[in-house]
Design a protein around this motif. Structure first.
Motif, PDB file in Angstrom:
ATOM      1  N   MET A   1      10.503  43.353  32.147  1.00 54.07           N
ATOM      2  CA  MET A   1      11.284  42.659  31.133  1.00 54.07           C
ATOM      3  C   MET A   1      12.588  43.418  30.915  1.00 54.07           C
ATOM      4  N   SER A   2      13.704  42.704  30.962  1.00 52.73           N
ATOM      5  CA  SER A   2      15.018  43.341  30.900  1.00 52.73           C
ATOM      6  C   SER A   2      15.445  43.702  29.481  1.00 52.73           C
ATOM      7  N   GLY A   3      14.923  43.020  28.490  1.00 52.73           N
ATOM      8  CA  GLY A   3      15.341  43.254  27.122  1.00 52.73           C
ATOM      9  C   GLY A   3      16.549  42.426  26.703  1.00 52.73           C
ATOM     10  N   PHE A   4      17.081  41.623  27.627  1.00 54.61           N
ATOM     11  CA  PHE A   4      18.232  40.778  27.326  1.00 54.61           C
ATOM     12  C   PHE A   4      17.789  39.339  27.119  1.00 54.61           C
ATOM     13  N   ALA A   5      18.563  38.613  26.336  1.00 51.62           N
ATOM     14  CA  ALA A   5      18.294  37.194  26.107  1.00 51.62           C
ATOM     15  C   ALA A   5      18.528  36.407  27.394  1.00 51.62           C
ATOM     16  N   ASP A   6      17.786  35.328  27.585  1.00 52.80           N
ATOM     17  CA  ASP A   6      17.922  34.492  28.774  1.00 52.80           C
ATOM     18  C   ASP A   6      19.082  33.506  28.675  1.00 52.80           C
ATOM     19  N   ASN A   7      19.676  33.365  27.514  1.00 52.51           N
ATOM     20  CA  ASN A   7      20.687  32.327  27.332  1.00 52.51           C
ATOM     21  C   ASN A   7      22.120  32.868  27.320  1.00 52.51           C
ATOM     22  N   ARG A   8      22.377  33.991  27.978  1.00 51.48           N
ATOM     23  CA  ARG A   8      23.725  34.547  28.028  1.00 51.48           C
ATOM     24  C   ARG A   8      24.517  33.920  29.174  1.00 51.48           C
ATOM     25  N   SER A   9      25.833  33.885  29.030  1.00 55.88           N
ATOM     26  CA  SER A   9      26.702  33.395  30.097  1.00 55.88           C
ATOM     27  C   SER A   9      28.078  34.041  29.937  1.00 55.88           C
ATOM     28  N   ILE A  10      28.835  34.057  31.019  1.00 62.20           N
ATOM     29  CA  ILE A  10      30.219  34.498  30.926  1.00 62.20           C
ATOM     30  C   ILE A  10      31.007  33.299  30.417  1.00 62.20           C
ATOM     31  N   ALA A  11      31.571  33.430  29.235  1.00 69.66           N
ATOM     32  CA  ALA A  11      32.206  32.301  28.569  1.00 69.66           C
ATOM     33  C   ALA A  11      33.726  32.299  28.724  1.00 69.66           C
ATOM     34  N   THR A  12      34.323  33.490  28.786  1.00 68.93           N
ATOM     35  CA  THR A  12      35.779  33.588  28.791  1.00 68.93           C
ATOM     36  C   THR A  12      36.215  34.694  29.740  1.00 68.93           C
ATOM     37  N   VAL A  13      37.277  34.412  30.501  1.00 69.87           N
ATOM     38  CA  VAL A  13      37.882  35.400  31.392  1.00 69.87           C
ATOM     39  C   VAL A  13      39.349  35.504  31.015  1.00 69.87           C
ATOM     40  N   ALA A  14      39.829  36.721  30.757  1.00 73.74           N
ATOM     41  CA  ALA A  14      41.229  36.925  30.393  1.00 73.74           C
ATOM     42  C   ALA A  14      42.099  36.933  31.643  1.00 73.74           C
ATOM     43  N   LEU A  15      43.214  36.233  31.559  1.00 75.52           N
ATOM     44  CA  LEU A  15      44.196  36.162  32.634  1.00 75.52           C
ATOM     45  C   LEU A  15      45.537  36.580  32.040  1.00 75.52           C
ATOM     46  N   VAL A  16      46.076  37.714  32.505  1.00 75.06           N
ATOM     47  CA  VAL A  16      47.335  38.216  31.972  1.00 75.06           C
ATOM     48  C   VAL A  16      48.484  37.390  32.549  1.00 75.06           C
ATOM     49  N   VAL A  17      49.331  36.862  31.659  1.00 71.80           N
ATOM     50  CA  VAL A  17      50.436  35.980  32.043  1.00 71.80           C
ATOM     51  C   VAL A  17      51.748  36.514  31.470  1.00 71.80           C
ATOM     52  N   GLU A  18      52.869  36.034  32.017  1.00 78.04           N
ATOM     53  CA  GLU A  18      54.181  36.449  31.512  1.00 78.04           C
ATOM     54  C   GLU A  18      54.534  35.743  30.217  1.00 78.04           C
ATOM     55  N   ASN A  19      54.151  34.476  30.098  1.00 75.38           N
ATOM     56  CA  ASN A  19      54.572  33.677  28.962  1.00 75.38           C
ATOM     57  C   ASN A  19      53.509  32.613  28.671  1.00 75.38           C
ATOM     58  N   TYR A  20      53.092  32.536  27.419  1.00 75.34           N
ATOM     59  CA  TYR A  20      52.063  31.570  27.040  1.00 75.34           C
ATOM     60  C   TYR A  20      52.421  30.142  27.444  1.00 75.34           C
ATOM     61  N   ASP A  21      53.573  29.673  26.996  1.00 69.49           N
ATOM     62  CA  ASP A  21      53.922  28.266  27.188  1.00 69.49           C
ATOM     63  C   ASP A  21      54.138  27.919  28.653  1.00 69.49           C
ATOM     64  N   GLU A  22      54.750  28.822  29.398  1.00 69.03           N
ATOM     65  CA  GLU A  22      54.943  28.613  30.833  1.00 69.03           C
ATOM     66  C   GLU A  22      53.589  28.478  31.533  1.00 69.03           C
ATOM     67  N   ALA A  23      52.659  29.360  31.186  1.00 72.20           N
ATOM     68  CA  ALA A  23      51.330  29.330  31.802  1.00 72.20           C
ATOM     69  C   ALA A  23      50.565  28.069  31.404  1.00 72.20           C
ATOM     70  N   ILE A  24      50.598  27.712  30.128  1.00 74.78           N
ATOM     71  CA  ILE A  24      49.929  26.483  29.690  1.00 74.78           C
ATOM     72  C   ILE A  24      50.460  25.304  30.494  1.00 74.78           C
ATOM     73  N   GLY A  25      51.763  25.179  30.584  1.00 74.82           N
ATOM     74  CA  GLY A  25      52.372  24.071  31.305  1.00 74.82           C
ATOM     75  C   GLY A  25      51.927  24.000  32.748  1.00 74.82           C
ATOM     76  N   TRP A  26      51.899  25.143  33.430  1.00 76.99           N
ATOM     77  CA  TRP A  26      51.538  25.146  34.849  1.00 76.99           C
ATOM     78  C   TRP A  26      50.075  24.747  35.046  1.00 76.99           C
ATOM     79  N   TYR A  27      49.170  25.345  34.295  1.00 68.51           N
ATOM     80  CA  TYR A  27      47.745  25.056  34.488  1.00 68.51           C
ATOM     81  C   TYR A  27      47.387  23.626  34.081  1.00 68.51           C
ATOM     82  N   VAL A  28      48.031  23.112  33.060  1.00 69.23           N
ATOM     83  CA  VAL A  28      47.768  21.737  32.638  1.00 69.23           C
ATOM     84  C   VAL A  28      48.355  20.754  33.649  1.00 69.23           C
ATOM     85  N   GLU A  29      49.611  20.955  34.028  1.00 74.36           N
ATOM     86  CA  GLU A  29      50.286  20.013  34.937  1.00 74.36           C
ATOM     87  C   GLU A  29      49.777  20.116  36.376  1.00 74.36           C
ATOM     88  N   ARG A  30      49.653  21.311  36.889  1.00 70.40           N
ATOM     89  CA  ARG A  30      49.332  21.488  38.314  1.00 70.40           C
ATOM     90  C   ARG A  30      47.843  21.442  38.620  1.00 70.40           C
TER      91      ARG A  30
END
Length: 137
Positions: A1-30
């Motif tokens: 038994m590992s001692g960890f819950a069975d319902n864990r998941s990787i939920a968020t991954v940080a991606l370092v970007v130069e500019n919030y709005d530029e990055a939002i635009g690219w990922y949404v549009e492209r």
């Protein structure tokens, strides 16, 4: 038994970007992602998350670089290796749509034992795989 819950998941991954709005635009549009959250944290910082339109898998936290050290990592978070994997149920459809939106593929599609795949670069040069996994069974 590992001692960890069975319902864990990787939920968020940080991606370092130069500019919030530029990055939002690219990922949404492209890539057809959707903006999930954009919360002002004060002092120029924001909590900005995006996800594929179907909201499957981990979300990306777009983290605007703060200072020289973080800025030096933009576009090269993994030293030139593929960083993220965008999984699809129809490689040909998504590959064609991404090409039409101006996404830069670094190679022609290839067929591997695990599926159909091609490497593309995001707006900062981070490498991604577009992949349609081989169906099991």
């Amino acid at each position: 038994m590992s001692g960890f819950a069975d319902n864990r998941s990787i939920a968020t991954v940080a991606l370092v970007v130069e500019n919030y709005d530029e990055a939002i635009g690219w990922y949404v549009e492209r890539l057809g992602f959707v903006l999930s959250e954009d919360v002002d944290l004060g002092g120029g910082k924001r909590w900005v998350t995006i996800t594929p339109a179907n909201r499957q898998g981990a979300r990306l936290l777009l983290a605007e670089a703060s200072g020289e050290r973080q800025a030096s990592r933009v576009g090269d978070q993994t030293g030139g290796r593929v960083f993220l994997f965008l999984e699809t149920d129809d490689f040909a459809r998504d590959h064609q749509a991404m090409l039409a939106k101006g996404v830069e593929f670094r190679e022609a599609p290839r067929f591997e034992p695990y599926g159909t795949v091609a490497v593309f670069a995001d707006l900062y040069g981070n490498l991604w795989d577009l992949i349609e996994p081989k169906r099991r069974g």
